[in-house]
Design a protein around this motif. Structure first.
Motif, mmCIF file in Angstrom:
data_model
loop_
_atom_site.group_PDB
_atom_site.id
_atom_site.type_symbol
_atom_site.label_atom_id
_atom_site.label_comp_id
_atom_site.label_asym_id
_atom_site.label_seq_id
_atom_site.Cartn_x
_atom_site.Cartn_y
_atom_site.Cartn_z
ATOM 1 N N TYR A 1 2.679 6.355 9.965
ATOM 2 C CA TYR A 1 3.186 6.935 8.728
ATOM 3 C C TYR A 1 4.573 7.542 8.936
ATOM 4 O O TYR A 1 5.454 7.394 8.102
ATOM 5 N N TYR A 2 4.765 8.172 10.074
ATOM 6 C CA TYR A 2 6.077 8.732 10.398
ATOM 7 C C TYR A 2 7.127 7.624 10.455
ATOM 8 O O TYR A 2 8.233 7.779 9.938
ATOM 9 N N MET A 3 6.771 6.498 11.035
ATOM 10 C CA MET A 3 7.708 5.380 11.113
ATOM 11 C C MET A 3 8.019 4.840 9.712
ATOM 12 O O MET A 3 9.146 4.420 9.444
ATOM 13 N N LYS A 4 7.040 4.865 8.818
ATOM 14 C CA LYS A 4 7.291 4.454 7.434
ATOM 15 C C LYS A 4 8.282 5.403 6.760
ATOM 16 O O LYS A 4 9.136 4.967 5.986
ATOM 17 N N ILE A 5 8.161 6.682 7.053
ATOM 18 C CA ILE A 5 9.088 7.670 6.489
ATOM 19 C C ILE A 5 10.503 7.404 6.992
ATOM 20 O O ILE A 5 11.468 7.450 6.227
ATOM 21 N N ILE A 6 10.636 7.104 8.269
ATOM 22 C CA ILE A 6 11.953 6.789 8.826
ATOM 23 C C ILE A 6 12.539 5.557 8.129
ATOM 24 O O ILE A 6 13.712 5.539 7.760
ATOM 25 N N GLU A 7 11.716 4.542 7.941
ATOM 26 C CA GLU A 7 12.173 3.329 7.256
ATOM 27 C C GLU A 7 12.564 3.641 5.816
ATOM 28 O O GLU A 7 13.564 3.139 5.312
ATOM 29 N N PHE A 8 11.794 4.479 5.166
ATOM 30 C CA PHE A 8 12.096 4.917 3.796
ATOM 31 C C PHE A 8 13.471 5.580 3.752
ATOM 32 O O PHE A 8 14.291 5.288 2.878
ATOM 33 N N GLU A 9 13.745 6.453 4.697
ATOM 34 C CA GLU A 9 15.044 7.139 4.728
ATOM 35 C C GLU A 9 16.187 6.156 4.954
ATOM 36 O O GLU A 9 17.249 6.295 4.365
ATOM 37 N N LYS A 10 15.977 5.151 5.786
ATOM 38 C CA LYS A 10 17.008 4.129 6.003
ATOM 39 C C LYS A 10 17.280 3.373 4.709
ATOM 40 O O LYS A 10 18.426 3.095 4.380
ATOM 41 N N GLN A 11 16.216 3.032 3.998
ATOM 42 C CA GLN A 11 16.360 2.280 2.753
ATOM 43 C C GLN A 11 17.085 3.094 1.692
ATOM 44 O O GLN A 11 17.772 2.530 0.854
ATOM 45 N N ARG B 1 5.237 7.898 21.808
ATOM 46 C CA ARG B 1 5.025 6.650 21.069
ATOM 47 C C ARG B 1 6.085 6.466 19.987
ATOM 48 O O ARG B 1 6.595 5.359 19.798
ATOM 49 N N ILE B 2 6.432 7.535 19.278
ATOM 50 C CA ILE B 2 7.486 7.450 18.267
ATOM 51 C C ILE B 2 8.791 7.006 18.918
ATOM 52 O O ILE B 2 9.486 6.134 18.403
ATOM 53 N N ASN B 3 9.106 7.602 20.055
ATOM 54 C CA ASN B 3 10.331 7.241 20.767
ATOM 55 C C ASN B 3 10.315 5.771 21.184
ATOM 56 O O ASN B 3 11.312 5.060 21.033
ATOM 57 N N GLU B 4 9.181 5.292 21.682
ATOM 58 C CA GLU B 4 9.074 3.885 22.068
ATOM 59 C C GLU B 4 9.316 2.967 20.867
ATOM 60 O O GLU B 4 10.031 1.967 20.982
ATOM 61 N N LEU B 5 8.724 3.317 19.739
ATOM 62 C CA LEU B 5 8.890 2.486 18.543
ATOM 63 C C LEU B 5 10.326 2.516 18.034
ATOM 64 O O LEU B 5 10.858 1.490 17.605
ATOM 65 N N LEU C 1 15.580 -0.264 17.593
ATOM 66 C CA LEU C 1 17.010 -0.328 17.886
ATOM 67 C C LEU C 1 17.376 -1.598 18.644
ATOM 68 O O LEU C 1 18.479 -2.121 18.495
ATOM 69 N N ALA C 2 16.447 -2.085 19.441
ATOM 70 C CA ALA C 2 16.710 -3.274 20.240
ATOM 71 C C ALA C 2 16.648 -4.551 19.410
ATOM 72 O O ALA C 2 17.183 -5.583 19.822
ATOM 73 N N LYS C 3 15.987 -4.499 18.248
ATOM 74 C CA LYS C 3 15.917 -5.672 17.382
ATOM 75 C C LYS C 3 17.292 -5.939 16.781
ATOM 76 O O LYS C 3 17.968 -5.015 16.343
ATOM 77 N N PRO C 4 17.685 -7.196 16.743
ATOM 78 C CA PRO C 4 18.969 -7.490 16.085
ATOM 79 C C PRO C 4 18.846 -7.232 14.578
ATOM 80 O O PRO C 4 17.854 -7.561 13.959
#
Length: 103
Positions: A32-42, A86-90, A95-98
């Motif tokens: 869910y935290y990762m979804k929030i990060i993605e939401f902020e990027k969008q 785990r958050i840091n790993e994700l 970041l490594a994805k093009p």
């Protein structure tokens, strides 16, 4: 001498806490935290969709699970170490994805 031997045999409690397997509700919290990060990027990419995306994010949130895991972590704060790891790993994986722009 005995102290040196016992210190070699004792596992590092911080490393042990960081490297443990997350429980299902902890994994849910991380997802869910990762979804929030993605939401902020969008939001930066398309601010017009902000309210619609926020409602979508809230509809998908299981507050009971989140409250349960937060209460558990309140009593055992070292549990956050594995979650942060785990958050840091994700985040590093993302970041490594093009990006679309670099493809």
């Amino acid at each position: 001498m005995i102290l040196a031997l016992s210190s070699c045999q004792s596992p590092d409690p911080v490393a042990k806490a960081k490297d443990r397997t997350l429980e299902p509700d902890e994994r849910y919290l991380v997802e869910y935290y990762m979804k929030i990060i993605e939401f902020e990027k969008q939001l930066h990419e398309n601010p017009e969709l902000r309210e619609e995306k926020r409602r979508e994010l809230e509809r998908g949130m299981d507050m009971v699970r989140i409250r349960n895991v937060l209460a558990k972590l309140e009593n055992k704060p070292e549990g956050w170490l594995a979650i942060y790891k785990r958050i840091n790993e994700l985040q590093l994986r993302d970041l490594a994805k093009p990006s679309i722009e670099t493809r």
